[in-house]
Enzyme design. Structure first.
Site, PDB file in Angstrom:
ATOM      1  CB  SER A 124      -4.672   1.229   3.901  1.00 46.08           C
ATOM      2  OG  SER A 124      -3.770   0.855   2.889  1.00 46.08           O
ATOM      3  CE  LYS A 182      -4.632   1.823  -0.495  1.00 52.79           C
ATOM      4  NZ  LYS A 182      -3.988   0.517  -0.324  1.00 52.79           N
ATOM      5  CB  SER A 205      -0.964   0.003   1.180  1.00 50.95           C
ATOM      6  OG  SER A 205      -2.053  -0.855   0.933  1.00 50.95           O
TER       7      SER A 205
END
Length: 533
Positions: free
Chosen positions: A339, A94, A91
């Site tokens: 997330s 991101k 993640s």
């Protein structure tokens, strides 16, 4: 003291200049190899040795680490370990997606959802089709569809002679990202992507329903199962039973592949907690249309024709009602703090539509790559195949994550973007996010901000922390190919070391213990519902 050579005062976060590694670092790397640390032999602060010791923990035996640390104010490189090695960032992907979205879509961007009609109206009857047109809003709740239906009813319409057409054509019809795991299909963090969907809660887990299972009154009873929102779009197949008090609570809630049948199996004891699980739906456009159609009926508006997902709204259609999402700068909070994978993918497709008129992953990823290149990230060393990092094909070196973190500090929207990063040990879910149970009782608590990242065998933590001397530092930590149950204690130890250090000396930090066997302990804590971290 002797420090690594800086870039002669050149601003490393200027969009007009490439981020150039210090000459001394290049020479060290050339002589000692790609794993060399900046200033490892000449920096009397002891920071390189402290970080090396942490990375030498047995939990990383056989694994690979890419770690870079820099001074946020000057861009001076303080430490690097395999800075160009491409690893799965999970993640941390991101970071790129969210920054590009703020630049391309803008902090005030809102997603609109419209109700439109064709044909003519005679009294309370609409002789034509009704259109529900989405642009990707990941925050639409059943209550929002109810308000749209209420506005339509307030206009006096009581019957639609035509069809209900759900227009999701802002995005393409590819629902799942590249190389996403098939066994994640019913898991809420791997929901299908559509320009028109429903979120069941204010975490905005779009494309999912919440299945709540409560035990029956007596052993042998069928558990009581409910769905939020209350919709017939999904079917329940309940094979679970209620066990005697003190028995096992081993419920499983899973959607069958290619269907909207959710199977509830296992046992739950009398007086027990039962279960609350989030499950994805098959074809979220139809889900949105079903929720809206039910809302229309609740407000006394009957649609005579069938529902048709995927139709395009004619240019001549008249708008009857509209709903706007919260602005992007506020959407970033649930997106980044928790997330949320689906937010990342929706923003990726929205960027594609904004830049090239094509709401696809390909167009969106090209837009993200264009932004990254413009701020000095070497996109030739990066592979990004989705917006969230759910794909195991995503590859980022820590060096490029640090370039990104340095560059965005000069952006006009940086304050809002920085606010969206999880804060270590802040108990508020929408402040601490995925870091709210980490680094508590340390110098990094309520200090470090970072994006977490977790997949099986991949963990990452990249962000900002202020050291004991008041310097803001930037760090990129990507760890892969380990077999330990978790390496997050190592990430935390690095950041706490930075928080306790000064330019003159590194802080002393002991790494807390951890298991040695492979497990799913490194899954993002927010990816486990209900949220337990």
């Amino acid at each position: 003291m002797t420090r690594p050579v800086s870039n002669s005062g050149r601003a490393l976060n200027s969009r007009s200049r490439l981020w150039i590694w210090p000459v001394a670092v290049a020479l060290v790397a050339a002589v000692l190899g790609p794993g060399a640390q900046a200033g490892a032999d000449s920096d009397p602060s002891g920071l390189p040795e402290a970080v090396d010791t942490i990375l030498g923990d047995a939990r990383m035996e056989g694994g690979v680490a890419s770690v870079v640390i820099a001074d946020a104010g000057t861009g001076e490189l303080l430490y690097q370990h395999l800075p160009t090695t491409r690893l799965m960032p999970a993640s941390n992907t991101k970071l790129a997606t969210s920054a590009a979205a703020m630049e391309i879509l803008g902090p005030d961007h809102r997603f609109s959802t419209d109700v439109l009609a064709t044909g003519r109206r005679y009294g309370s009857v609409l002789h034509g089709d009704l259109y529900l047109r989405g642009t990707g809003d990941p925050t639409l709740l059943a209550a929002d569809y109810d308000r749209l239906a209420a506005r339509l009813a307030a206009s006096g319409i009581r019957r639609v002679q035509g069809r209900l057409i759900a227009d999701d054509t802002r995005f393409d019809d590819r629902r799942l990202g590249r190389s996403w795991a098939a066994d994640d299909e019913s898991s809420y963090y791997s929901a299908q992507i559509s320009a028109l969907s429903v979120a069941p809660d204010t975490d905005y887990d779009t494309g999912t329903v919440i299945v709540t299972v409560r035990p029956g009154k007596s052993a042998g009873d069928r558990p009581v199962v409910t769905v939020t929102p209350d919709t017939d779009y999904v079917d329940l197949d309940v094979t679970a039973t209620t066990a005697a008090a003190g028995g096992a609570n081993d419920l499983t809630v899973e959607r069958e592949h290619g269907t909207n049948t959710i199977v509830v199996s296992g046992t739950t004891p009398v007086g027990g907690a039962g279960a609350k699980e989030w499950a994805t739906v098959w074809e979220p456009t139809g889900y949105a249309a079903a929720v809206f159609r039910d809302a229309l009926a609740d407000h006394g508006v009957r649609v005579a024709g069938p529902t048709r997902p995927g139709g395009r709204t004619p240019a001549t259609a008249r708008q009857l009602a509209s709903h706007d999402s919260i602005p992007l700068k506020d959407l970033l909070v649930p997106f980044m703090k928790l997330s949320n994978n689906m937010h990342a993918e929706i923003l990726t497709k929205a960027m594609g539509h904004k830049v090239s008129g094509e709401g696809s992953w390909g167009a969106g990823l090209a837009a993200i790559g264009g932004y990254l290149k413009g701020i000095g990230v070497d996109t030739g060393t990066v592979r990004q195949v989705d917006g969230s990092g759910l794909s195991r094909m995503d590859n980022f070196p820590a060096g490029q994550l640090v370039k990104l973190l340095l560059a965005v500090r000069s952006e006009p929207w940086y304050a809002d973007w920085h606010r969206s990063l999880p804060v270590a040990c802040d108990p508020d879910r929408f402040v601490g996010g995925t870091l709210r149970s980490r680094m508590c009782g340390t110098a990094a608590a309520l200090n470090a901000r970072a994006k977490t990242g977790s997949l099986t065998g991949a963990s990452a933590l990249s962000g900002y922390v202020t050291d004991a001397g008041g310097r803001e530092l930037v760090y990129g930590i990507v760890l892969n190919n380990y077999l330990a149950s978790s390496v997050k204690p190592l990430e935390d130890a690095i950041v706490v070391t930075l928080a306790k250090s000064t330019a003159e000396g590194a802080g002393s930090v002991s790494v807390r213990g951890g298991g040695g066997g492979a497990s799913d302990a490194d899954i993002e804590c927010s990816w486990r519902k209900p949220d337990i971290c």
